[in-house]
Structure formats: structure tokens, C-alpha cells
Design an enzyme around this catalytic site. Structure first.
Site, PDB file in Angstrom:
ATOM      1  N   ARG A  16       0.865  -1.181  -0.050  1.00 52.08           N
ATOM      2  CA  ARG A  16      -0.040  -0.007   0.135  1.00 52.08           C
ATOM      3  C   ARG A  16       0.886   1.184  -0.103  1.00 52.08           C
ATOM      4  O   ARG A  16       2.062   1.262   0.213  1.00 52.08           O
ATOM      5  CB  ARG A  16      -0.947  -0.038   1.074  1.00 52.08           C
ATOM      6  CG  ARG A  16      -0.198   0.151   2.499  1.00 52.08           C
ATOM      7  CD  ARG A  16      -1.038   0.048   3.781  1.00 52.08           C
ATOM      8  NE  ARG A  16      -0.273   0.470   4.972  1.00 52.08           N
ATOM      9  CZ  ARG A  16      -0.641   0.551   6.200  1.00 52.08           C
ATOM     10  NH1 ARG A  16      -1.811  -0.421   6.598  1.00 52.08           N
ATOM     11  NH2 ARG A  16      -0.223   1.091   7.184  1.00 52.08           N
ATOM     12  N   TYR A 154      11.890   7.321  15.286  1.00 51.50           N
ATOM     13  CA  TYR A 154      11.727   7.367  13.997  1.00 51.50           C
ATOM     14  C   TYR A 154      12.866   8.226  13.216  1.00 51.50           C
ATOM     15  O   TYR A 154      13.475   8.261  12.235  1.00 51.50           O
ATOM     16  CB  TYR A 154      10.491   7.768  13.570  1.00 51.50           C
ATOM     17  CG  TYR A 154       9.821   7.932  12.334  1.00 51.50           C
ATOM     18  CD1 TYR A 154       9.413   6.701  11.335  1.00 51.50           C
ATOM     19  CD2 TYR A 154       9.576   8.998  11.582  1.00 51.50           C
ATOM     20  CE1 TYR A 154       9.038   6.709  10.103  1.00 51.50           C
ATOM     21  CE2 TYR A 154       9.362   8.960  10.049  1.00 51.50           C
ATOM     22  CZ  TYR A 154       8.908   7.672   9.513  1.00 51.50           C
ATOM     23  OH  TYR A 154       8.623   8.057   8.018  1.00 51.50           O
ATOM     24  N   LYS A 158      15.441   7.552  10.504  1.00 58.76           N
ATOM     25  CA  LYS A 158      15.422   7.909   9.163  1.00 58.76           C
ATOM     26  C   LYS A 158      16.820   8.732   9.002  1.00 58.76           C
ATOM     27  O   LYS A 158      17.270   9.024   7.731  1.00 58.76           O
ATOM     28  CB  LYS A 158      14.387   8.990   9.084  1.00 58.76           C
ATOM     29  CG  LYS A 158      12.932   8.179   8.826  1.00 58.76           C
ATOM     30  CD  LYS A 158      12.947   6.833   7.734  1.00 58.76           C
ATOM     31  CE  LYS A 158      11.471   6.501   7.295  1.00 58.76           C
ATOM     32  NZ  LYS A 158      11.612   5.305   6.318  1.00 58.76           N
TER      33      LYS A 158
END
Ligand SMILES: NC(=O)c1ccc[n+]([C@@H]2O[C@H](COP(=O)([O-])OP(=O)(O)OC[C@H]3O[C@@H](n4cnc5c(N)ncnc54)[C@H](O)[C@@H]3O)[C@@H](O)[C@H]2O)c1
Length: 253
Positions: A16, A154, A158
């Protein structure tokens, strides 16, 4: 590779969102695509979209943070489609919380999917790229790499992927392999929809509020990111390596 042979691309988290749009886009560029996600059945829609348009794709169930599953998945892809020489490390999860409330499990999950996952996938695919004398690796970073409240896990992952990308570029360049990073800003997907739900806002209101902070005055769509990835994975991008491209509708502070 003969001119008639299709290159094989692997897109993780392809069921998705950005991964699905990227898989469809790379297939439209003539790649055979392995669509990886946690649940093989969940990849069906993406695969059907590709095959309905005359492309070639397979669904592969694999947790990218699991070494044995990654090795089995890449072996299967090489067997069924051919040597994977394009890899998009896109699979991702959020486990947002302020530092003082963040559990060790939520830290580890985010590190494992983004960093361990990209490491395992890149390691398994690079041997095929080196043998072919050609490779394209794209790692999904994020505007959160610059720091974002509630995302200490996160943002660290990243930002880590940007260093990972630059090192891959240095190690693998002499084998014809490039590595680049695409760092999206706000993109309308299930991931940002879940964030809207977490902060108690309707998704349309959440997107409208985000758009007021974006110079092009709209939020991004998965295709905005797929376009950038298509450039980095293209045959013509062989002299572009170790770069981080922010795709965020404007410059970031
Ligand atoms: N949506 C945004 O605004 C945005 C912004 C910056 C970066 N990103 C990054 O882009 C990538 C795609 O994001 P999205 O918005 O499409 O997210 P999404 O949540 O819609 O899709 C992520 C997909 O990754 C899969 N996945 C999760 N863990 C996995 C694992 N261990 N193994 C295999 N597959 C796994 C999920 O099942 C899901 O299908 C992520 O890396 C995300 O961090 C997204």
C-alpha cells in the site's frame, strides 16, 4: 544483460501507500517487480494492478527485519524473476511517543524495520547487483530526519538511513551500484491517516492543516515519491549517488 532482458526491482512495504505506487511506477518503466510486505496476500492488489497493465510482478511475504525471511525472499525472487538489481527499502512503521513515555519495544521495532530491514535487504541484494555490474538502491528517509517531536525513534532511524545510503554509495559505486535516499514530507497514506487518528483529528482536516505549512499548498501523494524513486532507479542516473532528495513541496527549515 541483453537489451530485451527486464531488470528486476524489489519494493519493500509494497502492499500500500508509497510502496504500492512505487511498484506500479517501476513496472510502468518496464521493470519486473517483486512486491514485498509482511503478508503476501496483502500484496495482491499491487500485483494485480501491475499485471492488469501488462506488467510482470510477484507477491512475496517477508518481514524485512528477519534475516532468514529476507534471505529466503531474495532467493525466491532471483529464482522466479531473475537477479534483483533494483531495491527500494520502503517498508516502515511508526511508534510515536514523547521520549519519557517511549517504550524500549517501540524504539527497537522502529530501528528493526527501518535500519535492520534496509541493512538485511541491501546485503542480500547487493551480491546480485555486483555480479550484474549494475544496481540501484533507494532508501526511504523522511523530513523527520531533521527532528520531529514525538519521533525520537523514527527520526533517528530516518537520519541513520541517510548515513547508510552514503556509505553504500561509497562501497558499491565501483561495481556500478548507486545508492540514494528519498526523504518525503507529508504524504497522504495509511501512515499519516493513523497519525491523524492518534491526535484525534479527521484526516481531511489534518491534511488541510498540514497543507498550510507546505509552500506548494498541498500535501504529497504517493506518486510524488514514486516519481523521484523512478528517477534514481533509472538507467540514466548512474552518476547520481549518495544523495538525499527531500520531496516535501518546498524547502525544509
Ligand atoms: N507517509 C508519509 O508522510 C511519509 C513521510 C516520510 C517518510 N515516509 C516513509 O515512507 C515509507 C512508506 O510509508 P507509507 O506512508 O506508504 O506507509 P504505510 O504504513 O502506508 O505502508 C508501509 C508498508 O510497510 C509494510 N511493513 C511494515 N513493516 C514491515 C516489515 N517488517 N516487513 C515488510 N513490510 C513491512 C506495512 O505492512 C505497509 O504495507 C516508510 O518508510 C515511511 O517511513 C512516509
Amino acid at each position: 544483460m541483453s537489451t530485451t532482458e527486464q531488470r528486476v526491482a524489489v519494493v519493500t512495504g509494497g502492499a500500500r501507500g508509497i510502496g504500492a505506487a512505487t511498484a506500479v511506477r517501476l513496472a510502468a518503466e518496464g521493470r519486473a517487480v517483486a512486491v514485498i510486505d509482511l503478508d503476501e496476500a496483502a500484496c495482491k492488489d499491487t500485483v494485480e494492478k501491475i499485471t492488469a497493465a501488462g506488467g510482470k510482478a510477484i507477491a512475496v511475504g517477508c518481514d524485512v527485519s528477519d534475516e532468514a525471511q529476507v534471505e529466503a525472499a531474495v532467493a525466491r525472487i532471483a529464482d522466479e524473476l531473475g537477479a534483483p538489481t533494483i531495491l527500494v527499502n520502503n517498508a516502515g512503521v511508526l511508534r510515536d511517543n514523547l521520549l519519557f513515555k517511549m517504550s524500549v519495544a517501540d524504539w527497537d521495532t522502529v530501528m528493526n524495520v527501518h535500519l535492520r530491514g534496509a541493512f538485511l535487504m541491501s546485503k542480500a541484494c547487493q551480491k546480485h547487483m555486483v555480479d550484474a555490474g549494475f544496481g540501484r538502491i533507494v532508501n526511504l528517509s523522511s523530513s523527520s530526519a531533521l527532528g520531529n517531536r514525538g519521533q525520537v525513534n523514527y527520526s533517528a532511524a530516518k537520519a541513520g538511513l541517510q548515513g547508510f545510503t552514503k556509505t553504500l554509495a561509497k562501497e558499491l559505486g565501483k561495481f556500478g551500484v548507486t545508492a540514494n535516499s528519498v526523504a518525503p514530507g507529508f504524504i497522504a497514506t495509511e501512515m499519516t491517516k493513523a497519525t491523524a487518528e492518534r491526535v484525534g483529528m479527521g484526516f481531511e482536516d489534518f491534511k488541510a492543516a498540514a497543507a498550510t505549512q507546505i509552500p506548494v499548498a498541498r500535501v504529497g501523494e504517493p506518486d510524488d515519491i514514486a516519481n523521484a524513486i523512478a528517477f534514481f532507479t533509472g538507467e540514466a542516473a548512474g552518476f547520481v549517488s549518495g544523495q538525499v532528495l527531500y520531496v516535501a513541496g518546498g524547502p525544509l527549515d
